[in-house]
Design a protein around this motif. Structure first.
Motif, PDB file in Angstrom:
ATOM      1  N   THR A  59       7.197  11.113  -7.671  1.00  0.00           N
ATOM      2  CA  THR A  59       7.885  10.907  -6.397  1.00  0.00           C
ATOM      3  C   THR A  59       7.761   9.441  -6.032  1.00  0.00           C
ATOM      4  N   GLU A  60       8.867   8.750  -5.996  1.00  0.00           N
ATOM      5  CA  GLU A  60       8.816   7.312  -5.744  1.00  0.00           C
ATOM      6  C   GLU A  60       8.660   7.006  -4.266  1.00  0.00           C
ATOM      7  N   ALA A  61       8.150   5.802  -4.004  1.00  0.00           N
ATOM      8  CA  ALA A  61       7.971   5.361  -2.626  1.00  0.00           C
ATOM      9  C   ALA A  61       9.323   5.219  -1.938  1.00  0.00           C
ATOM     10  N   VAL A  62       9.293   5.356  -0.627  1.00  0.00           N
ATOM     11  CA  VAL A  62      10.521   5.230   0.160  1.00  0.00           C
ATOM     12  C   VAL A  62      11.031   3.799   0.135  1.00  0.00           C
ATOM     13  N   GLN A  63      10.123   2.840   0.243  1.00  0.00           N
ATOM     14  CA  GLN A  63      10.513   1.429   0.299  1.00  0.00           C
ATOM     15  C   GLN A  63       9.942   0.672  -0.896  1.00  0.00           C
ATOM     16  N   ASP A  64      10.775  -0.107  -1.531  1.00  0.00           N
ATOM     17  CA  ASP A  64      10.376  -0.999  -2.625  1.00  0.00           C
ATOM     18  C   ASP A  64       9.482  -0.328  -3.662  1.00  0.00           C
ATOM     19  N   PRO A  65       9.907   0.760  -4.268  1.00  0.00           N
ATOM     20  CA  PRO A  65       9.036   1.481  -5.203  1.00  0.00           C
ATOM     21  C   PRO A  65       8.648   0.662  -6.432  1.00  0.00           C
ATOM     22  N   LEU A  66       9.488  -0.300  -6.810  1.00  0.00           N
ATOM     23  CA  LEU A  66       9.185  -1.075  -8.011  1.00  0.00           C
ATOM     24  C   LEU A  66       8.192  -2.198  -7.767  1.00  0.00           C
ATOM     25  N   VAL A 110       0.798  -1.214   0.000  1.00  0.00           N
ATOM     26  CA  VAL A 110       0.000   0.000   0.000  1.00  0.00           C
ATOM     27  C   VAL A 110       0.834   1.269   0.000  1.00  0.00           C
ATOM     28  N   SER A 111       2.114   1.197   0.323  1.00  0.00           N
ATOM     29  CA  SER A 111       2.963   2.389   0.296  1.00  0.00           C
ATOM     30  C   SER A 111       3.514   2.572  -1.102  1.00  0.00           C
ATOM     31  N   VAL A 112       3.174   3.706  -1.725  1.00  0.00           N
ATOM     32  CA  VAL A 112       3.608   3.917  -3.099  1.00  0.00           C
ATOM     33  C   VAL A 112       4.120   5.329  -3.312  1.00  0.00           C
ATOM     34  N   SER A 113       4.237   5.768  -4.572  1.00  0.00           N
ATOM     35  CA  SER A 113       4.938   7.008  -4.899  1.00  0.00           C
ATOM     36  C   SER A 113       3.999   8.075  -5.442  1.00  0.00           C
ATOM     37  N   VAL A 114       4.550   9.241  -5.779  1.00  0.00           N
ATOM     38  CA  VAL A 114       3.739  10.375  -6.218  1.00  0.00           C
ATOM     39  C   VAL A 114       4.206  10.867  -7.573  1.00  0.00           C
ATOM     40  N   ARG A 160       2.814   8.348   0.825  1.00  0.00           N
ATOM     41  CA  ARG A 160       3.155   7.051   1.408  1.00  0.00           C
ATOM     42  C   ARG A 160       2.294   5.954   0.796  1.00  0.00           C
ATOM     43  N   GLN A 161       1.197   6.354   0.175  1.00  0.00           N
ATOM     44  CA  GLN A 161       0.272   5.388  -0.392  1.00  0.00           C
ATOM     45  C   GLN A 161       0.455   5.180  -1.887  1.00  0.00           C
ATOM     46  N   CYS A 162       0.835   6.209  -2.638  1.00  0.00           N
ATOM     47  CA  CYS A 162       0.649   6.062  -4.079  1.00  0.00           C
ATOM     48  C   CYS A 162       1.582   6.922  -4.908  1.00  0.00           C
ATOM     49  N   ARG A 163       1.495   6.692  -6.200  1.00  0.00           N
ATOM     50  CA  ARG A 163       2.197   7.465  -7.202  1.00  0.00           C
ATOM     51  C   ARG A 163       1.114   8.227  -7.948  1.00  0.00           C
ATOM     52  N   HIS A 164       1.205   9.556  -8.074  1.00  0.00           N
ATOM     53  CA  HIS A 164       0.097  10.377  -8.536  1.00  0.00           C
ATOM     54  C   HIS A 164       0.379  11.109  -9.842  1.00  0.00           C
TER      55      HIS A 164
END
Length: 451
Positions: A67-74, A6-10, A123-127
């Motif tokens: 903006t990529e997630a802090v952990q495991d963005p891929l 659920v933690s993703v990027s922006v 922290r949730q997503c890529r926007h």
């Protein structure tokens, strides 16, 4: 969906009129890297921004901010966020005021640095953020996704969700339908899983009826004005009669008072000269020109003022790879140039909802309940026309042992309110917005119990 995903990027995108080449190189991704934003503390996530051409003949390009997630963005899904508004800006950063409500930073004051916000939705997503005409928007947005994923091929097979607020109530379902139609004939499909919209412009008649009803039910207008509006105005029309328009202007000038329509309980922004700083503009929210006090209020009611100062700084534009042609005017958070000549708009998005419910997309609709521009009553009136069966009846949902809002789950669609939130929900209630997006991505109902 697994909880660890659920933690993703922006990512943010905007329509910009540019004449640029569409020939991609392997160096483009790296050239779009944001090394550092002025005033931002040291961060552990990667950021990219730049232009992607979507129409070479017209010279149109979209500006994005990833903006990529802090952990495991891929390993995370891709969430495309389109803010509302009906405006096109030439080679500038527009609508980025609201990006700050979904990114890992708070709205920057003119003399203050950006800082990390633990409750921000990033922290949730890529926007993705975008403003366009209706039909151009859906086609250009699709082209953007296709071409952006060529530039960032590691995201091609990711689960994708499209989300947004306000007039994105048009953009998002239209884009989702465009993707569905594209997938029906494309060799390489876009892995669209669902969409979510908030305080969404949906249907001319029910939006306008619901807006006037909200004004009256929240004591913003008198009984007399309410009954005059109901009896005089034809809410199905794009342009109202002069008599109806006069009633709107009277209500706003004489009865509303100096409030922020986007959050009727928010304090105004006080400028250094002691004035409120409210400015009158002509707006098309939801569907016709309204003269309103335009103060986008959030946790800090001066968000818009700070954003205009920050995004007009040359060092900020350089860091974001924006304003590459050196336009002669300043960026502003809202433009009325196209609002006055807006002709390309659907009367109702409800037929698209029916199409996309039928193909099985995950669909969520949410409303901040203190917004009087596209209020919760408007959304409820519109969604009622779908006549969906109820799967989980109306109940309060919770965040940190507090009622965060109310929700009902229908067969094919989930509706939720966010208590005390204005027009841009993440700006006012970031923790509740975080939970809302987490539940949406996980495909789970909002929590019934205290957490």
């Amino acid at each position: 969906m697994e909880k660890q995903r659920v933690s993703v990027s922006v990512i943010a995108i905007l329509l910009l009129a540019l004449h640029v080449s569409s020939n991609y190189t392997e160096e483009e991704e790296e050239s779009d890297r944001i090394e550092a934003l002025p005033g931002q503390p040291k961060v552990t996530f990667q950021q990219f921004s730049g232009y992607v051409t979507v129409n070479e003949v017209a010279g149109r390009a979209l500006f994005y901010w990833l903006t990529e997630a802090v952990q495991d963005p891929l390993e995370k899904p891709l969430v495309v966020w389109l803010n509302g508004g009906r405006a096109v800006f030439d080679d500038n950063i527009s609508k980025l005021t609201y990006l700050l409500s979904i990114s890992p930073r708070s709205p920057p004051k003119s003399d203050s640095p950006l800082f990390f916000s633990p409750s921000s939705i990033y922290r949730q997503c890529r926007h993705v953020l975008l403003t366009l005409f209706d039909q151009i928007c859906s086609k250009d947005s699709l082209q953007f996704l296709i071409r952006w994923m060529k530039r960032f091929p590691r995201y091609k097979n990711r689960d994708i969700y499209v989300t947004g607020e306000s007039y994105a109530g048009h953009y998002i379902p239209q884009l989702a339908r465009e993707i569905v139609n594209h997938n029906a004939k494309a060799k390489h499909k876009i892995n669209l899983k669902g969409f979510m919209v908030g305080n969404a412009v949906t249907d001319n008649y029910y939006d306008n009826l619901g807006t006037v009803t909200y004004w009256w039910s929240h004591a913003m207008i008198s009984d007399k004005t309410y009954h005059q509006l109901i009896s005089t105005c034809d809410f199905k029309r794009q342009k109202e009669s002069n008599e109806c328009e006069s009633l709107y202007y009277y209500a706003m000038d004489q009865e509303f008072g100096n409030i922020d329509q986007y959050n009727i309980y928010a304090p105004p922004c006080n400028n250094s000269d002691g004035s409120t700083g409210a400015t009158r503009q002509t707006m098309n929210l939801p569907h016709r020109p309204h003269r309103v006090f335009r103060e986008l209020s959030g946790y800090d009611p001066c968000t818009e003022k700070y954003a205009e100062i920050y995004y007009n700084r040359p060092d900020v534009q350089k860091a974001l790879h924006a304003n590459t042609t050196g336009i002669p005017y300043k960026w502003t958070a809202c433009s009325e140039t196209l609002n006055r000549n807006w002709n390309d708009t659907d009367d109702s998005i409800l037929p698209i909802y029916r199409e996309l419910i039928a193909v099985g997309l995950r669909i969520w609709v949410f409303s901040g309940d203190v917004d009087s521009v596209v209020p919760v009553t408007a959304t409820r009136y519109s969604l009622a026309q779908l006549k969906l069966d109820t799967s989980i009846p109306w109940y309060p949902w919770y965040v940190k042992k507090q009622v965060a809002g109310w929700t009902e789950v229908y067969k094919g669609l989930t509706f939720a309110t966010v208590r005390g939130a204005g027009h841009e929900v993440p700006l006012f209630k970031p923790r509740a917005a975080f939970q809302l997006l987490r539940s949406f991505l996980q495909g789970e109902p909002l929590p019934k119990k205290w957490k």
